[in-house]
Write a protein that holds these residues in place. Structure first.
Motif, short mmCIF file in Angstrom:
data_model
loop_
_atom_site.label_atom_id
_atom_site.label_comp_id
_atom_site.label_asym_id
_atom_site.label_seq_id
_atom_site.Cartn_x
_atom_site.Cartn_y
_atom_site.Cartn_z
N GLY A 905 46.73 33.27 42.26
CA GLY A 905 45.98 32.28 41.51
C GLY A 905 46.27 32.32 40.03
N ALA A 906 47.25 33.07 39.63
CA ALA A 906 47.53 33.20 38.21
C ALA A 906 48.15 31.91 37.68
N ILE A 907 47.96 31.70 36.44
CA ILE A 907 48.62 30.57 35.81
C ILE A 907 49.76 31.12 34.99
N SER A 908 50.72 30.29 34.72
CA SER A 908 51.77 30.84 33.88
C SER A 908 52.02 29.88 32.73
N ILE A 909 52.11 30.47 31.59
CA ILE A 909 52.32 29.71 30.38
C ILE A 909 53.53 30.32 29.69
N ASN A 910 54.52 29.51 29.48
CA ASN A 910 55.70 30.01 28.77
C ASN A 910 56.24 31.28 29.38
N ASP A 911 56.45 31.28 30.66
CA ASP A 911 57.02 32.43 31.34
C ASP A 911 56.11 33.64 31.36
N ARG A 912 54.92 33.48 30.85
CA ARG A 912 53.99 34.60 30.96
C ARG A 912 53.06 34.29 32.11
N THR A 913 52.84 35.26 32.94
CA THR A 913 51.92 35.06 34.05
C THR A 913 50.57 35.62 33.63
N ILE A 914 49.59 34.76 33.71
CA ILE A 914 48.27 35.19 33.29
C ILE A 914 47.35 35.20 34.49
N PRO A 915 46.93 36.37 34.90
CA PRO A 915 46.05 36.43 36.07
C PRO A 915 44.70 35.79 35.76
N GLN A 916 44.10 35.25 36.76
CA GLN A 916 42.82 34.58 36.58
C GLN A 916 41.78 35.21 37.50
N PRO A 917 41.22 36.35 37.12
CA PRO A 917 40.19 36.93 37.97
C PRO A 917 38.95 36.05 37.96
N PRO A 918 38.20 36.06 39.04
CA PRO A 918 37.00 35.23 39.09
C PRO A 918 35.92 35.77 38.15
N ILE A 919 35.09 34.87 37.66
CA ILE A 919 33.96 35.29 36.82
C ILE A 919 32.87 35.82 37.73
N LEU A 920 32.36 36.99 37.38
CA LEU A 920 31.33 37.60 38.21
C LEU A 920 29.96 37.34 37.60
N GLN A 921 28.96 37.51 38.46
CA GLN A 921 27.60 37.38 37.95
C GLN A 921 27.26 38.59 37.09
N LEU A 922 26.38 38.34 36.13
CA LEU A 922 26.05 39.43 35.21
C LEU A 922 24.97 40.30 35.82
N SER A 923 25.37 41.07 36.76
CA SER A 923 24.41 41.95 37.40
C SER A 923 25.10 43.27 37.69
N VAL A 924 24.36 44.35 37.55
CA VAL A 924 24.96 45.66 37.75
C VAL A 924 25.46 45.80 39.17
N GLU A 925 24.86 45.02 40.06
CA GLU A 925 25.30 45.12 41.46
C GLU A 925 26.76 44.70 41.60
N LYS A 926 27.27 43.93 40.68
CA LYS A 926 28.66 43.51 40.74
C LYS A 926 29.60 44.58 40.18
N LEU A 927 29.01 45.50 39.44
CA LEU A 927 29.84 46.58 38.89
C LEU A 927 30.02 47.66 39.94
N SER A 928 31.07 48.39 39.80
CA SER A 928 31.16 49.56 40.66
C SER A 928 31.85 50.66 39.88
N ARG A 929 31.53 51.86 40.23
CA ARG A 929 32.04 53.00 39.46
C ARG A 929 33.54 53.15 39.59
N ASP A 930 34.09 52.58 40.65
CA ASP A 930 35.53 52.78 40.81
C ASP A 930 36.31 51.56 40.33
N GLY A 931 35.75 50.86 39.39
CA GLY A 931 36.47 49.70 38.87
C GLY A 931 36.42 49.67 37.36
N ALA A 932 37.09 48.67 36.80
CA ALA A 932 37.02 48.45 35.36
C ALA A 932 36.67 46.98 35.16
N PHE A 933 35.75 46.71 34.26
CA PHE A 933 35.23 45.36 34.11
C PHE A 933 35.34 44.92 32.67
#
Lengths: 1042, 142
Positions: A905-933
């Protein structure tokens, strides 16, 4: 008064030059000088990403350019003008070639394109003669939106056009590009958000084709309806109050049918819908016509459907207008209304319980801006509205104002179109083709000759200030950006420092070193040798550089703790009053001496209670001084770098009423708080180099029947619709509350026009005009359908700030909650037919409770935390002064998971690939200790790394061995040679490129002090004193169902 | 009845109320000018603000006179306005000079409408009071 000399500084000028050069190079992305630069920066931004390779649009540019050397009584501006405007030429003629042929004017029209159309195949921009040396081919690349239109119209018309061989070639050229350029950021947005037509997305209103009201009418009337098979079903949603051009030549019955020219024949277009006549189901049909989600009409039970937050940035709703009109409409980033369907009467508006208002960002840096130089600026004779795309031409000689309905004459000069070099086409002039346009103002628009840009810097040099060490950073920034200050050879600069006395610096040309003049009489401040204190920057550059280099060292041993800010401001005002200009004040403590001295009012133990906090100024000295400044065209920008309480409520008035801006760096210290230092440097860089307009006024006009109720922002309201803005900067937003004074029953469309008259830093008087057109509706359902939830939340935030100042914070909070309850009850009782249990909201308002909850938890309005009073007041200043996009980001940040970025789902602009992660809800339940946000809060980016975050991310992106090795303060990601690092950095820089300032990235560990800030933005969660989102919904449901 | 202190009070109040009527009319005109863009709010506030206290003091003055003359009914009729004046002045914005009107907020449609309405209400009150005092003076002098 004594005149001690300043020791000459040792720095050689060559070293400095090099420094400057480096700075300018690194700073170029943020540069946005006057328009010429703006265009240059368009080139920059194009190369940075927005460009979807545009050979397809070149064909249109090229023939236009060859025509370019403009002649005639009215020409269209300088070289920068030409590029956007010239876009009209190609496509318009190409597209309308065949149909237009039946019209008398066609011969002249046709003469241009036919021989030139083959040119595009050569695809060689350089081959065409350039009208001016400064005109860069790259800069003329049209904006994505532009391109998109281009595409649409091309496909739409290709059957008709295919009779012409050149045209077919052209279309074929286009279509594969559309497919192949799936890398364009814009297009991806479109695909993802489900919005088919891109009417709201464009970054500018430049149009490549002539699909336009007057043009359309003119087409249809000159052609029997039978010639165009689509005309019979096009009757649909016409534009009744704007009769298509030349109505008098057309039989009245064809007015409806005559209108829609292009948008209706969609033989193969992606959105092959039919527009049904405006009737019982016109709502649904026109909604689909506007390509909103089909679920636009859906009713949502918020208690059952939790995941309402879209995973892509929320797009503003598209007004329910005919496509041809909507296409010309102002970009919602510049001009936005809370209700995209205006209620017919005040009674209906009251019933809906939604605020009606506008949110403006009038001086935004634009990639493309048509500029018109003409000896007469065509305006309505009674209401002084500028001619705009939504006026109607009764015939070639008369136009009807869309605001007051007066019929005006078209002046002789306006009959000639400098772009097409055709006489008799007033409706194709750029003024009538662009909802955003800039005029070069003739001398009638000046009260005095344009003044030179004047910059005065006022530094606090008391002991406290020296302790923080801010002078080093500021002087260094100034040195680096001295050549980038917007201005010309007339630019003037001056410096004042103060502690308990006021120090002036004489920088007269010819002096070997700057001379300090001390005025110790702060009761009655006078200006010693006024002519040498503000000096021409070019002539005295070496002295200025000398001074900036020595200044940080000059006061290192000072023991003076008092601060005489008031007298210093008075002195600065006196110094600047002949010319006006910008005053930048750096203050680090509560002013204690002379006029404007303040007393500490904050009681730390009462921070949490919503009562009894001092949001109102304690003295009117700063307000009165600000009004004086405003009268003399001086704007005061306040930089407050204070550890202790400094009464921003009182100090802020100096900027608020003089149209300045406030910057606040709590606990600034050059060693103890490197994050603030970096922030100051970045913000100063933007501040010093951004575009600036002097001696500005802004007037907002609206269709008869609507009236302006209240303004929000930093300015002085000079009359009911006129704002006095001594300075205008591209980062300032404004909000306006409106009311419906007379019933709008006899009109179907209303328009709003903002006109900003300013002196550019190059000494030109310019007028920037934005026009927004919206439909009028008569039922509550339609009002709700067109509600723009972001704009509503933004306006409510502004209103709540006012309420907290006039009444109290708790009042403001209640008002915010009541706004949700009232509007949803109104919806429930009047618009919903069957009373279902649960919290039913219209689709358009599905995020309303969430945004209001986010506002309640925003620093301005939160309770129960020990937010410092100054920080709270600063947040309120920001609410008032920020453009809507950034306000919404600060209020409800976007959260992304970034440890598992992929190219899906990434877009690319000028040969650069820009990943587009989905926007998450602002809730701690969406966070997890084994990730980076990553949290994008507008001016700040926060990267929270969980304790058990994958080793991969730590080593490949952060470049550390293990979690414990992540530095306590980390504000940069290392550029590693790994795909993960490349992806993360591409994504972060893509986020940064979308805004003019430079948000700092903070990497946050579990133990970081910043973690509290990160978690505070988790608005859906419960905090000690605030409800969670679900609890909030329950509370609202309870109140609504009462 | 002879010429009493009360009668004097009524006559004085009559004259002063006439002056207050002019004040009220002046206010109404001034706000109308603001609404129709004829005047700069700073200038307008500078002309209006010095007039606020004199108006309030004149009204307070003959309230005191009526108190001395023990005209309880008349005093009672004037008390609400007196209380309103006190409240209005207590809740004025932060200002260093005398007066009520702040040029930065006066253009707010709500405040402007409020001031205009206030002007009309006061005009009506003073007009009625004028005739009431006239009646009172005539009655007492007879």
């Amino acid at each position: 008064m004594s005149q001690p000399g300043i020791p000459a500084s040792g720095g050689s000028s060559t070293g400095l030059q090099a420094q400057n050069g480096a700075a300018s190079a690194s700073g170029s992305p943020y540069t946005n000088g006057p328009v010429q630069n703006a265009l240059m920066s368009s080139q920059v931004s194009v190369s940075q990403g927005y460009n979807s390779q545009l050979p397809g649009s070149y064909p249109h540019l090229i023939p236009a350019k060859t025509l370019n050397p403009v002649s005639g009584q009215s020409n269209s501006g300088g070289s920068q003008t030409v590029s956007p405007l010239s876009n009209y030429q190609g496509p318009g003629q190409a597209l309308y070639g065949p149909p237009v042929a039946s019209h008398p004017v066609t011969p002249s029209l046709h003469s241009g394109p036919s021989p030139q159309m083959p040119l595009p195949t050569s695809q060689n921009p350089a081959a065409t003669p350039m009208p001016s040396g400064s005109f860069l081919p790259g800069a003329s690349v049209s904006s994505p939106s532009n391109w998109q239109y281009n595409y649409l119209s091309q496909t739409n018309h290709c059957p008709r056009a295919s009779s012409q061989p050149t045209m077919t070639g052209n279309t074929n050229l286009m279509s594969p590009q559309y497919v192949s350029s799936g890398d364009s950021s814009l297009q991806n947005n479109i695909i993802k958000s489900g919005i088919i037509s891109n009417t709201n997305n464009g970054s500018m209103v430049v149009h490549n084709n002539y699909d336009e009201i007057e043009g359309g009418g003119f087409l249809a009337t000159s052609q029997p309806t039978t010639k165009n098979p689509t005309m019979s079903r096009s009757v649909g949603y016409s534009y009744p109050s704007l009769p298509p051009g030349y109505q008098n030549t057309a039989p009245p019955s064809t007015t409806g049918a005559g209108l829609p020219p292009s948008s209706l024949n969609y033989p193969s277009g992606p959105q092959a819908f039919t527009q049904t006549p405006l009737g019982a189901n016109h709502l649904t049909s026109s909604m689909s016509g506007l390509s909103l989600h089909p679920e636009g009409l859906r009713v949502i039970n918020l208690l059952q459907e939790r995941n309402m937050l879209p995973s892509t940035p929320l797009q503003p709703p598209v007004p329910n207008l005919h496509e041809d009109i909507q296409k010309l409409n102002c970009n919602p980033e510049l001009f936005r209304c809370t209700l995209t369907s205006i209620p017919q009467t005040q009674a209906l508006l009251n019933k809906a319980k939604l605020p009606l208002g506008l949110l403006l960002h009038p001086f935004k840096d634009l990639v493309q801006l048509p500029v018109v130089t003409s000896s007469t600026i065509v305006r309505c004779r009674s209401c002084r509205t500028y001619i705009n795309p939504f006026v109607s031409f009764l015939d070639q000689r008369r136009w009807k104002c869309n605001l007051c309905y007066r019929v005006n004459d078209v002046p002789e000069e306006f009959m000639y179109n400098p772009l097409t070099r055709v006489y008799g086409e007033p409706h194709r002039r750029p003024e009538v083709q662009n909802a955003t346009i800039e005029f070069m103002a003739p001398s009638e628009y000046m009260l005095r000759p344009p003044q030179p840009p004047v910059y005065l810097f006022v530094f606090d040099v008391s002991h406290n200030a020296i302790e923080t060490g801010y002078l080093n950073s500021v002087c260094q920034s100034l040195l680096d950006n001295l050549d980038l200050l917007p201005g010309n050879t007339r630019t003037k600069i001056g410096f004042i420092t103060f502690d308990s006395t006021i120090h002036f610096y004489s920088l007269q040309e010819g002096l070997s070193q700057p001379q300090m003049l001390i005025v110790s009489d702060i009761e009655d401040v006078f200006i010693p040798m006024p002519e040498n204190l503000l000096v021409n920057l070019n002539e005295s550059k070496e002295l200025v550089q000398d001074l900036l280099k020595t200044l940080p060292q000059m006061f290192t041993k000072t023991l003076e703790t008092q601060s005489a800010l008031g007298p210093a401001l008075q002195a600065a005002f006196k110094l600047m009053s002949p010319t006006g200009g910008r005053m930048s004040v750096f203050q680090t403590q509560l002013p204690t001496l002379g006029v404007g001295a303040l007393k500490p009012r904050e009681e730390p133990n009462q921070r949490s209670s919503a009562k009894e906090i001092h949001l109102t100024p304690s003295t009117d000295f700063y307000k009165k001084l600000a009004l004086d400044c405003s009268g003399q065209q001086v704007a005061v920008d306040l930089f407050l770098l204070s550890g202790q309480y400094s009464d921003l409520a009182s100090l802020g008035c100096i900027s608020r009423y003089s149209a300045g801006s406030v910057y606040y760096y709590p606990s600034y210290h050059h060693q103890h708080n490197p994050i603030q230092v970096q922030k100051l440097e970045k913000e100063l860089q933007r501040y010093l180099t951004r575009k600036i307009g002097f001696e500005a006024v802004m007037r907002i006009r609206c269709t008869k029947g609507l009236s302006i109720h209240t303004f929000h922002g930093n300015f002085f309201v000079r009359s009911t619709d006129l704002l006095s803005l001594p300075n205008v900067n591209p980062d300032a937003g404004y909000a306006v509350q409106m009311s419906v004074e007379e019933s709008l029953t006899d009109t179907q469309l209303v328009s709003f026009q903002s006109a900003l008259l300013y002196t550019s830093s190059k000494g030109e008087r310019r007028i920037r005009v934005h026009t927004l057109c919206l439909p009028v509706v008569s039922t509550l359902n339609e009002v709700f359908l067109g509600a723009d939830v972001q704009a509503i939340s933004g306006l409510l935030a502004n209103m709540a700030v006012d309420r907290s100042v006039t009444a109290s914070l708790s009042d403001a909070r209640d008002a915010l909650v009541n706004a949700v309850i009232d509007s949803l009850s109104a919806y429930r009782s009047s618009a919903l037919s069957n009373q279902q249990p649960g919290l039913m909201v219209p689709f358009s308002l599905r995020l309303f409770p969430l945004f209001v909850l986010a506002l309640l938890k925003q620093k301005s309005f939160q309770t129960g935390t020990n937010a410092r009073l100054d920080e709270r007041i600063f947040a309120m200043c920001q609410v008032k002064n920020q453009p809507l996009v950034y306000l919404m980001l600060t209020t409800h940040p976007s959260l992304y998971r970034v440890d598992n970025l992929s190219d899906e789902g990434a877009i690319s602009i000028n040969d650069r690939t820009i990943p587009q992660p989905p926007i998450l809800q602002l809730s701690v339940e969406k966070l997890s200790r084994d990730g980076a946000f990553l949290m994008d809060a507008g001016s700040v980016l926060m990267l929270w790394v969980g304790r058990n975050c994958g080793q991969n991310f730590l080593s490949q992106v952060l470049g550390v061995e293990n979690y414990a090795l992540i530095p306590q303060t980390m504000t940069d990601l290392p550029e590693l040679d790994t795909p993960e690092s490349a992806r993360t950095i591409a994504f972060i820089s893509w986020l940064r490129e979308q805004r003019p300032f430079y948000p700092i990235l903070y990497v946050i560990r579990d133990e970081s002090p910043m973690k509290a800030n990160f978690l505070q933005n988790m608005v859906e969660d419960r905090t000690e004193s605030a409800l969670s989102y679900y609890e909030f919904l329950l509370h609202i449901q309870q109140q609504v169902n009462k | 009845m002879a010429f009493t202190f009360a009668a004097f009070c009524y006559m004085l109040a009559l004259l002063l109320t006439a002056a207050l009527i002019f004040f009220a009319i002046w206010h109404i005109i001034a706000f109308d000018e603001l609404k129709t863009d004829y005047k700069n709010p700073i200038d307008q506030c500078n002309t209006l603000n010095p007039l606020v206290l004199p108006e309030y003091l004149i009204h307070a003055f003959f309230c005191v006179m009526f108190l001395c003359a023990a005209e309880w009914l008349t005093l009672g009729l004037n008390m609400p306005l007196l209380a309103y004046h006190i409240w209005r002045y207590m809740s004025r914005p932060v200002m260093s000079g005398p007066g009520l009107y702040d040029p930065t907020t006066i253009m707010n449609a709500d405040i402007l409408a409020y001031c205009q309405k206030e002007g009309w209400c006061k005009l009506a009150f003073y007009l009625l009071a004028f005739f009431y005092y006239l009646y009172g003076a005539v009655l007492l002098c007879k």
